[in-house]
Design an enzyme around this catalytic site. Structure first.
Site, PDB file in Angstrom:
ATOM      1  N   TYR A   1       0.857  -1.188   0.000  1.00 21.31           N
ATOM      2  CA  TYR A   1       0.000   0.000   0.000  1.00 21.31           C
ATOM      3  C   TYR A   1       0.888   1.232   0.000  1.00 21.31           C
ATOM      4  O   TYR A   1       0.640   2.213  -0.710  1.00 21.31           O
ATOM      5  CB  TYR A   1      -0.905   0.000   1.233  1.00 21.31           C
ATOM      6  CG  TYR A   1      -1.803  -1.213   1.318  1.00 21.31           C
ATOM      7  CD1 TYR A   1      -2.978  -1.289   0.566  1.00 21.31           C
ATOM      8  CD2 TYR A   1      -1.467  -2.286   2.128  1.00 21.31           C
ATOM      9  CE1 TYR A   1      -3.791  -2.413   0.625  1.00 21.31           C
ATOM     10  CE2 TYR A   1      -2.277  -3.412   2.200  1.00 21.31           C
ATOM     11  CZ  TYR A   1      -3.435  -3.476   1.444  1.00 21.31           C
ATOM     12  OH  TYR A   1      -4.240  -4.581   1.505  1.00 21.31           O
TER      13      TYR A   1
ATOM     14  N   ASN B   1     -12.834  -0.811  -5.261  1.00 22.20           N
ATOM     15  CA  ASN B   1     -12.563  -0.609  -6.681  1.00 22.20           C
ATOM     16  C   ASN B   1     -13.657  -1.216  -7.546  1.00 22.20           C
ATOM     17  O   ASN B   1     -14.121  -2.324  -7.301  1.00 22.20           O
ATOM     18  CB  ASN B   1     -11.176  -1.148  -7.049  1.00 22.20           C
ATOM     19  CG  ASN B   1     -11.215  -2.559  -7.568  1.00 22.20           C
ATOM     20  OD1 ASN B   1     -11.568  -2.775  -8.717  1.00 22.20           O
ATOM     21  ND2 ASN B   1     -10.890  -3.495  -6.709  1.00 22.20           N
TER      22      ASN B   1
ATOM     23  N   CYS C   1      -5.756  -6.423  -7.401  1.00 21.51           N
ATOM     24  CA  CYS C   1      -5.644  -5.899  -6.041  1.00 21.51           C
ATOM     25  C   CYS C   1      -5.172  -6.961  -5.046  1.00 21.51           C
ATOM     26  O   CYS C   1      -4.768  -6.635  -3.937  1.00 21.51           O
ATOM     27  CB  CYS C   1      -6.957  -5.265  -5.594  1.00 21.51           C
ATOM     28  SG  CYS C   1      -8.424  -6.084  -6.177  1.00 21.51           S
ATOM     29  N   HIS C   2      -5.179  -8.217  -5.448  1.00 20.64           N
ATOM     30  CA  HIS C   2      -4.680  -9.259  -4.545  1.00 20.64           C
ATOM     31  C   HIS C   2      -3.159  -9.199  -4.440  1.00 20.64           C
ATOM     32  O   HIS C   2      -2.581  -9.856  -3.585  1.00 20.64           O
ATOM     33  CB  HIS C   2      -5.121 -10.632  -5.040  1.00 20.64           C
ATOM     34  CG  HIS C   2      -4.626 -10.990  -6.402  1.00 20.64           C
ATOM     35  ND1 HIS C   2      -5.151 -10.434  -7.547  1.00 20.64           N
ATOM     36  CD2 HIS C   2      -3.630 -11.810  -6.803  1.00 20.64           C
ATOM     37  CE1 HIS C   2      -4.503 -10.928  -8.596  1.00 20.64           C
ATOM     38  NE2 HIS C   2      -3.566 -11.756  -8.170  1.00 20.64           N
TER      39      HIS C   2
ATOM     40  N   GLU D   1      -0.169 -17.828  -8.477  1.00 24.65           N
ATOM     41  CA  GLU D   1       0.788 -17.059  -9.280  1.00 24.65           C
ATOM     42  C   GLU D   1       2.225 -17.338  -8.861  1.00 24.65           C
ATOM     43  O   GLU D   1       3.155 -16.676  -9.306  1.00 24.65           O
ATOM     44  CB  GLU D   1       0.477 -15.556  -9.150  1.00 24.65           C
ATOM     45  CG  GLU D   1      -0.876 -15.193  -9.760  1.00 24.65           C
ATOM     46  CD  GLU D   1      -1.206 -13.713  -9.651  1.00 24.65           C
ATOM     47  OE1 GLU D   1      -0.501 -12.997  -8.892  1.00 24.65           O
ATOM     48  OE2 GLU D   1      -2.139 -13.266 -10.314  1.00 24.65           O
TER      49      GLU D   1
END
Length: 114
Positions: A34, A56, A69-70, A96
């Site tokens: 962040y 969002n 956003c993850h 991922e």
DNA sequence: TATTTGACCAAGA
DNA sequence: ATCTTGGCCAAAT
């Protein structure tokens, strides 16, 4: 139709910049914080970044733009939050290739400068 | 216009 | 390694 969409989801310049940077500079297999996002836009509004992720309009589930956003975590390597539940966030990251050790993300995955 | 709310952060009499 | 505290600031109320 594009205009209707924008009217429904008005974006401040701030939010738009955050989304853009996140989308283009944080690839799968990496994460950022962040703080890094806030600083990339020249502000200290760390908390505001979290609020923006939370609300969002480009939900990764329903919108093709898929703002990742993850891939945004807390500065101390902690998970931070996720609008669809933290377990979902963990699953996405794992898919991922981001391994989570003891509830924290190892430094090697974190992009602290954008 | 004023106050409250956060998916935050850094420091630690 | 935790927990608390004060600070931060865009958005929402």
């Amino acid at each position: 139709m594009q205009i209707l969409y924008l009217l429904r989801f008005p974006l401040s310049n701030f939010a738009e910049q955050i989304y853009d940077i996140l989308k283009h500079k944080v690839p799968a297999g990496k994460v950022t914080t962040y703080k890094a996002l806030a600083e990339a836009v020249g502000t200290k509004a760390y908390r505001a970044v979290g609020q923006i992720m939370n609300k969002n309009p480009y939900s990764f589930l329903s919108d093709k733009r898929k703002i990742p956003c993850h891939r945004v975590i807390a500065s101390d390597g902690g998970l931070g939050g996720f609008a669809y539940g933290n377990q979902a966030k963990i699953n996405l990251l794992k898919a991922e290739g981001v391994t989570i050790i003891d509830g924290k993300i190892p430094e090697k995955y974190i992009l602290r400068k954008l």
